[in-house]
Design a protein around this motif. Structure first.
Motif, PDB file in Angstrom:
ATOM      1  N   UNK A 144      31.281  47.908  22.224  1.00 36.75           N
ATOM      2  CA  UNK A 144      30.122  47.810  23.078  1.00 36.75           C
ATOM      3  C   UNK A 144      30.209  46.777  24.240  1.00 36.75           C
ATOM      4  N   UNK A 145      30.735  45.772  23.789  1.00 33.21           N
ATOM      5  CA  UNK A 145      31.081  44.493  24.940  1.00 33.21           C
ATOM      6  C   UNK A 145      32.076  45.138  26.125  1.00 33.21           C
ATOM      7  N   UNK A 146      33.039  45.921  25.565  1.00 34.32           N
ATOM      8  CA  UNK A 146      34.020  46.481  26.688  1.00 34.32           C
ATOM      9  C   UNK A 146      33.296  47.166  27.554  1.00 34.32           C
ATOM     10  N   UNK A 147      32.267  48.169  27.135  1.00 34.61           N
ATOM     11  CA  UNK A 147      31.750  49.122  27.777  1.00 34.61           C
ATOM     12  C   UNK A 147      30.793  48.311  28.773  1.00 34.61           C
ATOM     13  N   UNK A 148      30.145  47.500  28.248  1.00 32.97           N
ATOM     14  CA  UNK A 148      29.097  46.612  29.004  1.00 32.97           C
ATOM     15  C   UNK A 148      29.886  45.967  30.313  1.00 32.97           C
TER      16      UNK A 148
ATOM     17  N   UNK B  16      31.404  48.552  32.656  1.00 35.49           N
ATOM     18  CA  UNK B  16      30.064  49.120  33.463  1.00 35.49           C
ATOM     19  C   UNK B  16      29.820  48.064  34.669  1.00 35.49           C
ATOM     20  N   UNK B  17      30.083  46.984  34.460  1.00 37.28           N
ATOM     21  CA  UNK B  17      29.814  45.710  35.673  1.00 37.28           C
ATOM     22  C   UNK B  17      30.598  45.460  36.693  1.00 37.28           C
ATOM     23  N   UNK B  18      32.049  46.084  36.339  1.00 37.45           N
ATOM     24  CA  UNK B  18      32.907  45.828  37.205  1.00 37.45           C
ATOM     25  C   UNK B  18      32.654  46.459  38.716  1.00 37.45           C
ATOM     26  N   UNK B  19      32.958  45.672  39.678  1.00 38.03           N
ATOM     27  CA  UNK B  19      32.402  45.870  40.921  1.00 38.03           C
ATOM     28  C   UNK B  19      31.200  45.326  41.518  1.00 38.03           C
ATOM     29  N   UNK B  20      30.362  44.642  40.644  1.00 35.20           N
ATOM     30  CA  UNK B  20      29.168  44.119  40.898  1.00 35.20           C
ATOM     31  C   UNK B  20      29.506  42.644  40.964  1.00 35.20           C
TER      32      UNK B  20
END
Length: 125
Positions: free
Chosen positions: A19-23, A26-30
């Motif tokens: 789940x942490x990997x997904x989270x 999903x934030x990459x680029x921000x």
């Protein structure tokens, strides 16, 4: 299907690490807008804990759906706050037209500079 893509070890569950990997993905680029300090990590931990209805450290499909919804809400909230505080240049809790105009002008200048530097242009084939 969603569960299968995130279940990296193939055990039919999504654990905290998956789940942490997904989270974080999903934030990459921000950049630091959403992920600075421990705030993001704590928020993701809380999302996982609330979604882990059985308390066994594994998310089943329902929990994963809840966590994905929570993450989407978190991202939207953080983006909105970041945008608001970025535009509220004088910090008075309101965005005036002049502040929007100043930001639009700043962005336009940045775009012109990027074009001059050739950033983001595709070379002819």
């Amino acid at each position: 299907r969603m569960l299968g893509m995130l279940d990296l070890d193939g055990d039919s569950f999504v654990n905290r690490e998956e789940f942490m990997r997904l989270a974080w993905a999903s934030m990459s680029g921000w950049g630091e807008v959403l992920t600075e300090g421990d705030f993001f990590q704590e928020a993701i931990d809380d999302m996982f804990d609330h979604a882990d209805v059985s308390g066994d450290g594994l998310l089943q499909l329902r929990g994963l759906q809840f966590a994905a919804f929570s993450m989407r809400e978190f991202i939207l909230t953080q983006m909105t706050e970041s945008m608001f505080y970025g535009l509220d240049a004088d910090g008075d809790g309101r965005i005036e037209l002049a502040e929007v105009e100043d930001e639009a002008y700043r962005l336009a200048e940045a775009m012109v500079e990027r074009r001059r530097a050739g950033v983001g242009q595709v070379a002819p084939a």
